[in-house]
Motif scaffolding. Structure first.
Motif, PDB file in Angstrom:
ATOM      1  N   GLU A  10       0.543  -0.767   0.201  1.00  0.00           N
ATOM      2  CA  GLU A  10       0.073   0.173  -0.503  1.00  0.00           C
ATOM      3  C   GLU A  10       1.235   0.845   0.397  1.00  0.00           C
ATOM      4  OE1 GLU A  10      -3.319   0.347   0.033  1.00  0.00           O
ATOM      5  OE2 GLU A  10      -3.691  -1.852  -0.060  1.00  0.00           O
ATOM      6  N   LEU A  11       2.381   1.102   0.406  1.00  0.00           N
ATOM      7  CA  LEU A  11       2.946   2.251   0.736  1.00  0.00           C
ATOM      8  C   LEU A  11       4.592   2.524  -0.519  1.00  0.00           C
ATOM      9  CD1 LEU A  11       3.791   2.206   4.510  1.00  0.00           C
ATOM     10  CD2 LEU A  11       2.534   3.586   3.550  1.00  0.00           C
ATOM     11  N   LYS A  34      -5.880   5.138   3.082  1.00  0.00           N
ATOM     12  CA  LYS A  34      -6.832   5.270   4.556  1.00  0.00           C
ATOM     13  C   LYS A  34      -6.418   3.942   4.890  1.00  0.00           C
ATOM     14  CE  LYS A  34      -9.278   8.477   3.499  1.00  0.00           C
ATOM     15  NZ  LYS A  34      -9.231   9.894   4.442  1.00  0.00           N
ATOM     16  N   LEU A  35      -5.445   3.464   5.736  1.00  0.00           N
ATOM     17  CA  LEU A  35      -4.929   1.995   6.651  1.00  0.00           C
ATOM     18  C   LEU A  35      -6.005   1.551   7.454  1.00  0.00           C
ATOM     19  CD1 LEU A  35      -1.243   3.321   5.674  1.00  0.00           C
ATOM     20  CD2 LEU A  35      -2.063   2.015   4.440  1.00  0.00           C
ATOM     21  N   ASN A  36      -6.001   0.480   7.629  1.00  0.00           N
ATOM     22  CA  ASN A  36      -6.442  -0.436   8.603  1.00  0.00           C
ATOM     23  C   ASN A  36      -4.864  -1.045   9.576  1.00  0.00           C
ATOM     24  OD1 ASN A  36      -9.352   0.292   8.046  1.00  0.00           O
ATOM     25  ND2 ASN A  36      -9.549  -1.178   6.058  1.00  0.00           N
ATOM     26  N   ASN A  37      -4.335  -1.772   8.514  1.00  0.00           N
ATOM     27  CA  ASN A  37      -3.035  -2.641   9.704  1.00  0.00           C
ATOM     28  C   ASN A  37      -2.288  -1.347  10.118  1.00  0.00           C
ATOM     29  OD1 ASN A  37      -0.248  -3.541   9.537  1.00  0.00           O
ATOM     30  ND2 ASN A  37      -1.643  -5.331   8.973  1.00  0.00           N
ATOM     31  N   THR A  38      -2.363  -1.260  11.539  1.00  0.00           N
ATOM     32  CA  THR A  38      -1.282  -0.713  12.717  1.00  0.00           C
ATOM     33  C   THR A  38      -0.071  -0.626  12.430  1.00  0.00           C
ATOM     34  OG1 THR A  38      -2.385  -1.730  14.384  1.00  0.00           O
ATOM     35  CG2 THR A  38      -0.910  -0.539  14.891  1.00  0.00           C
ATOM     36  N   LEU A  39       0.703  -2.363  11.344  1.00  0.00           N
ATOM     37  CA  LEU A  39       2.295  -1.121  11.104  1.00  0.00           C
ATOM     38  C   LEU A  39       2.561  -1.276  10.084  1.00  0.00           C
ATOM     39  CD1 LEU A  39       3.192  -5.496  11.340  1.00  0.00           C
ATOM     40  CD2 LEU A  39       3.623  -3.616  13.319  1.00  0.00           C
ATOM     41  N   GLN A  40       0.882  -0.965   8.415  1.00  0.00           N
ATOM     42  CA  GLN A  40       1.148   0.220   7.891  1.00  0.00           C
ATOM     43  C   GLN A  40       0.993   0.892   8.226  1.00  0.00           C
ATOM     44  OE1 GLN A  40      -2.218  -1.574   4.895  1.00  0.00           O
ATOM     45  NE2 GLN A  40       0.251  -2.999   4.189  1.00  0.00           N
TER      46      GLN A  40
END
Length: 300
Positions: A10-11, A34-40
């Motif tokens: 995503e990045l 719009k990210l849901n993953n904490t690490l991302q």
């Protein structure tokens, strides 16, 4: 790092813009996500703050990263303080010495990159390599390669490039590393490096970083008009870019420009970055020349 099969990074666009030196675009792209993953989300924030540091907006990083911020972000505040507060550099390096003497989290790439960057700026290249060799992270390998080139160890840099190509041959960092090695090798390799910088600019956007790479290739081939065109484009994108100013100073001398032109770029470099190694060394030699001149006047 290479993507896992079936996964999308995503990045990717954020990283691309950052690596080619388009830092404001990297920030803009990151803020749209719009990210849901904490690490991302954490990795996105790392690139945002690194972009602000690259833009010399150190206050943003220092003010926003605090004691309650994630551990992965803390090194970025340390780097911002190091770059913006010369009087604190010695204490920051001493603290860093203590940190790397203990147990290092090799998965905290931000810390490894920050530590190595500070040692790189201190010309402690061997210490930077000591920190970076702990990780197989592609960006750590790229910084290792840069340090090896600074040490005039092109042989080691070529081996590092091969390792990077085995990890991810198509990655922008690997392509850039290839161009840096070819630029250092010179000769026929200069044209290969030029094409790499050109291809990256065509696929993405011409940035000061890529244009300076092209200009350096042209200078090495004595193509001074092409080099000047690239550097003028780079100057329009970032009038205070130190690489652009240094290359323009060198080019002005090589192409026989008037002393006024060269001095104009030199004055701008000293005003913009008085601690830049080129500016420091020039001013030291200037003072030494003046002191010798006074001695001859006294003798006469």
């Amino acid at each position: 790092m290479p993507e896992q099969q079936g996964e999308t990074d995503e990045l990717f666009d954020v990283k691309t813009q950052f690596y080619i030196g388009n830092y404001q675009s990297a920030i803009n792209e990151a803020q749209k996500l719009k990210l849901n993953n904490t690490l991302q989300k954490l990795e996105r924030d790392v690139f945002i703050y690194r972009s602000y540091i690259a833009l010399k907006k150190y206050g943003v990083v220092i003010n926003e990263i605090h004691g309650a911020s994630p551990q992965e972000l803390q090194p970025l505040k340390q780097l911002a303080e190091y770059l913006s507060q010369p009087n604190k550099r010695e204490s920051i390096v001493l603290k860093l010495d203590q940190q790397i003497s203990g147990n290092i989290d090799v998965n905290n790439h931000a810390f490894l990159l920050v530590a190595a960057t500070i040692y790189y700026n201190e010309s402690c290249y061997e210490t930077a390599l000591k920190v970076l060799h702990l990780s197989s992270h592609l960006e750590c390998r790229a910084l290792m390669l840069q340090a090896q080139l600074k040490m005039d160890r092109v042989d080691l840099a070529k081996k590092e490039l091969k390792s990077m190509q085995e990890i991810d041959d198509d990655a922008i960092l690997t392509q850039l590393a290839s161009a840096w090695v070819n630029l250092t090798l010179g000769g026929e390799k200069l044209q290969e490096a030029y094409y790499t910088f050109q291809e990256l600019a065509d696929k993405n956007t011409p940035t000061a970083l890529l244009l300076n790479g092209q200009a350096a290739c042209c200078i090495g081939q004595s193509k001074y008009e092409e080099a000047e065109s690239a550097l003028q484009d780079a100057l329009e994108k970032d009038s205070n870019n130190t690489d652009t100013l240094v290359n323009l100073i060198v080019l002005s001398q090589l192409s026989g420009k008037t002393p006024e032109v060269c001095n104009r770029y030199l004055s701008q470099l000293i005003d913009t970055a008085p601690e830049h190694p080129f500016a420091v060394e020039f001013q030291a030699k200037e003072k030494y020349f003046d002191s010798l001149a006074k001695q001859y006047v006294m003798v006469a």
